[in-house]
Design a protein around this motif. Structure first.
Motif, PDB file in Angstrom:
ATOM      1  N   PRO A  91     -17.365   6.588 -24.178  1.00  0.00           N
ATOM      2  CA  PRO A  91     -16.513   6.205 -23.041  1.00  0.00           C
ATOM      3  C   PRO A  91     -15.283   5.411 -23.443  1.00  0.00           C
ATOM      4  O   PRO A  91     -14.235   5.527 -22.802  1.00  0.00           O
ATOM      5  CB  PRO A  91     -17.459   5.373 -22.164  1.00  0.00           C
ATOM      6  N   ASP A  92     -15.404   4.603 -24.500  1.00  0.00           N
ATOM      7  CA  ASP A  92     -14.255   3.800 -24.928  1.00  0.00           C
ATOM      8  C   ASP A  92     -13.209   4.626 -25.677  1.00  0.00           C
ATOM      9  O   ASP A  92     -12.097   4.140 -25.928  1.00  0.00           O
ATOM     10  CB  ASP A  92     -14.720   2.647 -25.820  1.00  0.00           C
ATOM     11  N   ASP A 201     -12.097  -0.223 -17.873  1.00  0.00           N
ATOM     12  CA  ASP A 201     -13.164  -0.842 -18.656  1.00  0.00           C
ATOM     13  C   ASP A 201     -14.502  -0.889 -17.931  1.00  0.00           C
ATOM     14  O   ASP A 201     -15.452  -1.499 -18.428  1.00  0.00           O
ATOM     15  CB  ASP A 201     -12.742  -2.263 -19.045  1.00  0.00           C
ATOM     16  N   ILE A 202     -14.597  -0.274 -16.767  1.00  0.00           N
ATOM     17  CA  ILE A 202     -15.852  -0.196 -16.010  1.00  0.00           C
ATOM     18  C   ILE A 202     -16.429   1.193 -16.178  1.00  0.00           C
ATOM     19  O   ILE A 202     -15.704   2.188 -16.216  1.00  0.00           O
ATOM     20  CB  ILE A 202     -15.600  -0.513 -14.522  1.00  0.00           C
ATOM     21  N   ARG A 203     -17.730   1.279 -16.273  1.00  0.00           N
ATOM     22  CA  ARG A 203     -18.401   2.569 -16.383  1.00  0.00           C
ATOM     23  C   ARG A 203     -18.869   3.041 -15.003  1.00  0.00           C
ATOM     24  O   ARG A 203     -19.186   2.247 -14.131  1.00  0.00           O
ATOM     25  CB  ARG A 203     -19.592   2.481 -17.332  1.00  0.00           C
ATOM     26  N   GLY A 204     -18.926   4.356 -14.839  1.00  0.00           N
ATOM     27  CA  GLY A 204     -19.263   4.942 -13.551  1.00  0.00           C
ATOM     28  C   GLY A 204     -18.000   5.399 -12.838  1.00  0.00           C
ATOM     29  O   GLY A 204     -16.908   5.420 -13.405  1.00  0.00           O
ATOM     30  N   THR A 205     -18.134   5.767 -11.597  1.00  0.00           N
ATOM     31  CA  THR A 205     -16.984   6.250 -10.831  1.00  0.00           C
ATOM     32  C   THR A 205     -16.144   5.084 -10.340  1.00  0.00           C
ATOM     33  O   THR A 205     -16.669   4.116  -9.792  1.00  0.00           O
ATOM     34  CB  THR A 205     -17.450   7.090  -9.630  1.00  0.00           C
ATOM     35  N   ARG A 206     -14.842   5.187 -10.528  1.00  0.00           N
ATOM     36  CA  ARG A 206     -13.902   4.177 -10.060  1.00  0.00           C
ATOM     37  C   ARG A 206     -12.811   4.863  -9.248  1.00  0.00           C
ATOM     38  O   ARG A 206     -12.420   5.991  -9.555  1.00  0.00           O
ATOM     39  CB  ARG A 206     -13.240   3.423 -11.230  1.00  0.00           C
ATOM     40  N   TYR A 207     -12.314   4.155  -8.242  1.00  0.00           N
ATOM     41  CA  TYR A 207     -11.342   4.747  -7.331  1.00  0.00           C
ATOM     42  C   TYR A 207     -10.216   3.755  -7.059  1.00  0.00           C
ATOM     43  O   TYR A 207     -10.468   2.600  -6.702  1.00  0.00           O
ATOM     44  CB  TYR A 207     -12.014   5.129  -6.002  1.00  0.00           C
TER      45      TYR A 207
END
Length: 306
Positions: A91-92, A201-207
């Motif tokens: 992810p990074d 820098d957050i994991r998962g879905t972001r909006y």
């Protein structure tokens, strides 16, 4: 060091595009990609940014980028993320990011976005909201505000533009229990940049939902984009806020946080009157808009972290 207007990269990842002069959407994409860097992989549906950014042979993206079906932005993001993970990418290593307009997000793309949030796919979705289907001729979307003139909500002696209220997509997304969501405006660019950095820098879905004025559709001068994008916040017709899901804040149901709390609001009438799309609004209708604003803020200040 936190990214801001002074420390942001000088490298350009979205340039040479064919957007209209003063385009707020292109400003949002440009700033976001500067934060996300060269390894971000972007997907865009049929809309303004794909129309102006994929003109062969003058591709405007330095990042890997692709056009998606209109309704499938979030679904394509899901597939890209799964493919990168299958290749062993971490992810990074890169951010999978979608850029879609208000119509491609709140209307035709909503089911795909809802599904991605439900699965908590590790993707970032950015809606650049110019409050109508600008690419196809300025038609109303469900994010078009009350009173706005579009080609499908005409304004004149017997009509006063859009008769419906703008959908509150930020709270709809938050109601899914998404890890992170935020509102922004290209008029407050440091705030937008900070939120892109946090979402990265957050994991998962972001909006992220960013107001991005369109001089062509809004009926304003091309050098007024940033000023009007500030005005909509200062009048209280748009707020800057964040939502943190339960996994981030440790509170059942998550929490809302207001990032800007004006002591006094700027003039709603002045904001509306400077845009051609609102020229048919009556004084009484402007008072109605102000009353709706006041009711919204009363709820926010009572229930959110201020």
């Amino acid at each position: 060091m936190p990214v801001n207007a002074k420390t942001i990269s000088d490298d350009e990842f979205f340039f040479g595009h064919k957007a209209c002069a003063g385009c707020g959407g292109s400003l949002a994409v440009r700033a976001a990609l500067k934060v996300l860097g060269p390894n971000a992989v972007a997907a865009l549906p049929a809309g303004c940014m794909s129309a102006v950014g994929f003109n062969f042979p003058q591709l405007a993206f330095a990042n890997n980028a692709m056009i998606t079906p209109f309704a499938a932005t979030a679904s394509v993001l899901t597939g890209i993320e799964a493919g990168l993970r299958a290749q062993g990418k971490k992810p990074d290593d890169c951010t999978v990011v979608g850029f879609a307009g208000d119509g491609g997000t709140a209307d035709i793309g909503l089911q795909a976005l809802s599904g991605a949030i439900d699965r908590n796919d590790d993707v970032l979705y950015i809606c650049y909201d110019n409050e109508a289907y600008m690419n196809t001729g300025i038609q109303k979307s469900s994010l078009t505000p009350f009173g706005a003139k579009t080609t499908t909500t005409p304004a004149g002696a017997n009509a006063h533009g859009c008769l419906t209220q703008k959908k509150n997509l930020f709270e709809i997304v938050a109601a899914h229990g998404i890890p992170y969501a935020a509102t922004a405006s290209v008029g407050y660019l440091n705030d937008f940049i900070r939120k892109v950095e946090r979402a990265r820098d957050i994991r998962g879905t972001r909006y992220l939902h960013v107001i991005a004025p369109c001089p062509t559709g809004w009926g304003c001068d091309v050098d007024e984009t940033v000023d009007i994008a500030k005005d909509i916040v200062d009048t209280g017709l748009w707020y800057l806020a964040e939502y943190e899901g339960e996994q981030l804040c440790g509170q059942p149901g998550g929490r809302f946080k207001l990032n800007r709390n004006p002591r006094e609001f700027a003039s709603v009438e002045a904001y509306l009157r400077r845009q051609g799309r609102f020229k048919s609004l009556t004084n009484e209708e402007i008072v109605q808009v102000e009353a709706g604003r006041n009711a919204t803020w009363e709820t926010i200040r009572r229930t959110w972290i201020v």
